[in-house]
Design a protein around this motif. Structure first.
Motif, PDB file in Angstrom:
ATOM      1  N   ASN A 104       0.851  -1.191   0.000  1.00  0.00           N
ATOM      2  CA  ASN A 104       0.000   0.000   0.000  1.00  0.00           C
ATOM      3  C   ASN A 104       0.884   1.238   0.000  1.00  0.00           C
ATOM      4  OD1 ASN A 104      -2.684  -1.147   0.206  1.00  0.00           O
ATOM      5  ND2 ASN A 104      -2.153  -1.708   2.287  1.00  0.00           N
ATOM      6  N   GLU A 138       0.315   1.104  -6.364  1.00  0.00           N
ATOM      7  CA  GLU A 138      -0.284   0.649  -5.115  1.00  0.00           C
ATOM      8  C   GLU A 138      -1.547   1.439  -4.788  1.00  0.00           C
ATOM      9  OE1 GLU A 138       4.250   0.652  -4.421  1.00  0.00           O
ATOM     10  OE2 GLU A 138       2.791   2.024  -5.252  1.00  0.00           O
ATOM     11  N   PRO A 139      -2.488   0.800  -4.098  1.00  0.00           N
ATOM     12  CA  PRO A 139      -3.643   1.553  -3.589  1.00  0.00           C
ATOM     13  C   PRO A 139      -3.183   2.521  -2.496  1.00  0.00           C
ATOM     14  CG  PRO A 139      -3.730  -0.739  -2.863  1.00  0.00           C
ATOM     15  CD  PRO A 139      -2.574  -0.628  -3.785  1.00  0.00           C
TER      16      PRO A 139
END
Length: 144
Positions: A104, A138-139
């Motif tokens: 993340n 990435e989120p």
């Protein structure tokens, strides 16, 4: 009397079990973010006049409410965080860091209110910040 002792004992046991459960859950949540390899990401805070035109339009339509969004171009990812309409001036936003961990991307951002000795104007403001980083997949997790 014995029945009362049994109820009291069960109640105490229930409180202890509940407390231990919450402690375990909090530890798991905290650990899931920080247990990975944290890597700080270089970023730039972008001024409004330097934003891509399409992103500027998106922000203008959404900035009166809490705003958490990303916008990606061919080369960059823009992370946008806003705090909606505030009734006075004097607000600022602090970026504590941008980093990756456990697949993340984290944007750790705080809203700072007017200082106690700061003169404020009774005018509505919409504090937001735009962070520019190299393009990422990435989120994004906002820590606001």
């Amino acid at each position: 009397m014995r029945k009362l002792q049994k109820i009291l004992c069960c109640t105490i046991l229930l409180f202890i079990m509940t407390g231990l459960s919450f402690t375990g859950l909090v530890g798991c949540v905290k650990g899931s973010e920080d247990s990975g390899d944290r890597k700080d990401i270089e970023f730039t805070v972008v001024e409004n006049e330097d934003l891509p035109a399409e992103l500027k339009k998106l922000i203008d339509t959404k900035k009166d409410k809490t705003l958490r969004m990303t916008y990606t171009t061919k080369d960059y990812t823009y992370v946008v965080a806003g705090y909606g309409t505030k009734e006075t001036s004097g607000y600022s936003i602090k970026v504590n860091g941008v980093y990756t961990s456990n697949d993340n991307l984290y944007a750790d951002i705080d809203l700072l209110g007017p200082g106690k000795d700061e003169q404020v104007n009774e005018v509505a403001t919409t504090p937001y910040i735009v962070i520019k980083i190299e393009k990422r997949e990435e989120p994004v997790v906002f820590k606001m």
